[in-house]
Design a protein around this motif. Structure first.
Motif, short mmCIF file in Angstrom:
data_model
loop_
_atom_site.label_atom_id
_atom_site.label_comp_id
_atom_site.label_asym_id
_atom_site.label_seq_id
_atom_site.Cartn_x
_atom_site.Cartn_y
_atom_site.Cartn_z
N THR A 24 0.83 -1.21 0.00
CA THR A 24 0.00 0.00 0.00
C THR A 24 0.86 1.26 0.00
O THR A 24 2.05 1.21 0.33
CB THR A 24 -0.89 0.02 1.25
OG1 THR A 24 -0.10 0.31 2.39
CG2 THR A 24 -1.60 -1.30 1.43
N TYR A 25 0.25 2.33 -0.37
CA TYR A 25 0.94 3.63 -0.40
C TYR A 25 1.42 3.96 1.01
O TYR A 25 2.53 4.44 1.20
CB TYR A 25 -0.01 4.71 -0.90
CG TYR A 25 -0.62 4.38 -2.23
CD1 TYR A 25 0.07 4.61 -3.41
CD2 TYR A 25 -1.89 3.80 -2.31
CE1 TYR A 25 -0.49 4.30 -4.63
CE2 TYR A 25 -2.45 3.50 -3.53
CZ TYR A 25 -1.75 3.75 -4.69
OH TYR A 25 -2.30 3.43 -5.88
N GLY A 26 0.58 3.69 1.96
CA GLY A 26 0.90 4.00 3.35
C GLY A 26 2.09 3.20 3.85
O GLY A 26 2.95 3.73 4.55
N ALA A 36 5.23 4.66 2.36
CA ALA A 36 5.54 5.95 3.01
C ALA A 36 6.07 5.69 4.40
O ALA A 36 7.05 6.30 4.82
CB ALA A 36 4.28 6.80 3.07
N ASN A 37 5.46 4.76 5.08
CA ASN A 37 5.87 4.43 6.43
C ASN A 37 7.30 3.91 6.45
O ASN A 37 8.10 4.27 7.30
CB ASN A 37 4.92 3.38 7.00
CG ASN A 37 5.25 3.09 8.45
OD1 ASN A 37 5.58 3.99 9.20
ND2 ASN A 37 5.17 1.83 8.82
N SER A 85 2.05 9.62 2.46
CA SER A 85 1.44 8.51 1.73
C SER A 85 0.92 8.96 0.36
O SER A 85 1.01 8.23 -0.61
CB SER A 85 0.30 7.92 2.53
OG SER A 85 -0.53 8.96 3.01
N ASN A 122 -4.37 0.92 -2.31
CA ASN A 122 -4.53 1.74 -1.11
C ASN A 122 -4.72 0.84 0.11
O ASN A 122 -4.76 -0.37 0.01
CB ASN A 122 -5.69 2.71 -1.28
CG ASN A 122 -7.02 2.00 -1.19
OD1 ASN A 122 -7.06 0.78 -1.23
ND2 ASN A 122 -8.08 2.75 -1.08
N ARG A 123 -4.85 1.41 1.25
CA ARG A 123 -4.91 0.63 2.50
C ARG A 123 -6.13 -0.28 2.55
O ARG A 123 -6.17 -1.22 3.32
CB ARG A 123 -4.88 1.56 3.70
CG ARG A 123 -6.20 2.27 3.84
CD ARG A 123 -6.49 2.47 5.31
NE ARG A 123 -7.81 3.03 5.47
CZ ARG A 123 -8.82 2.33 6.01
NH1 ARG A 123 -8.66 1.09 6.37
NH2 ARG A 123 -9.97 2.88 6.16
#
Length: 110
Positions: A25-27, A30-31, A39, A62-63
């Motif tokens: 996921t994007y998150g 980013a994390n 994100s 996505n999440r």
DNA sequence: ATTCTGACGTGGG
DNA sequence: CCCCACGCCAGAA
């Protein structure tokens, strides 16, 4: 110093590491990059990644496991087709058994 | 150089 | 439960 790659380049590096049959996921990306609040920037990076061949953007959702970026692919079902081709089941633009196929970089690289 | 916009996620009201 | 605001980066006009 050394390399100070752009955020986009870092994102690409991670996406390239996503194993087939898995999604991330994007998150999570980013994390892993240390910028949880960025994100969306990851998403922007994917948008620009269309120029790159080594970046499997179809493995990034996505999440919710929703194929938010499918609209950006050539065919309407290209993203879905690519994922299913790797063994990922998709239903209504959403990854089935998402928790099982999601790939966490900080987990794999840990 | 400035302005706008675009594949997200979290938190607060 | 729904809606809004904030954070962050790069490329195009």
């Amino acid at each position: 110093m050394s390399v100070r790659k752009s955020f986009f380049d870092k994102v690409y590096s991670i996406v390239k590491l996503i194993p087939p049959g898995r999604v991330t996921t994007y998150g999570l990306i980013a994390n892993y990059l240390g910028s949880v609040g960025s994100s969306r920037v990851v998403g922007y990076a994917m948008n620009a990644s269309h120029n790159l061949q080594d970046v499997p953007a179809h493995r990034v959702v996505n999440r919710n496991g929703l194929l938010t970026g499918k609209h950006h692919f050539a065919g309407t079902n290209l993203m879905k087709d690519l994922l299913e081709s790797e063994g990922v089941k998709i239903f209504e633009n959403t990854v089935l058994d998402f928790e099982n196929v999601v790939w966490d970089p900080s987990k794999d690289l840990d």
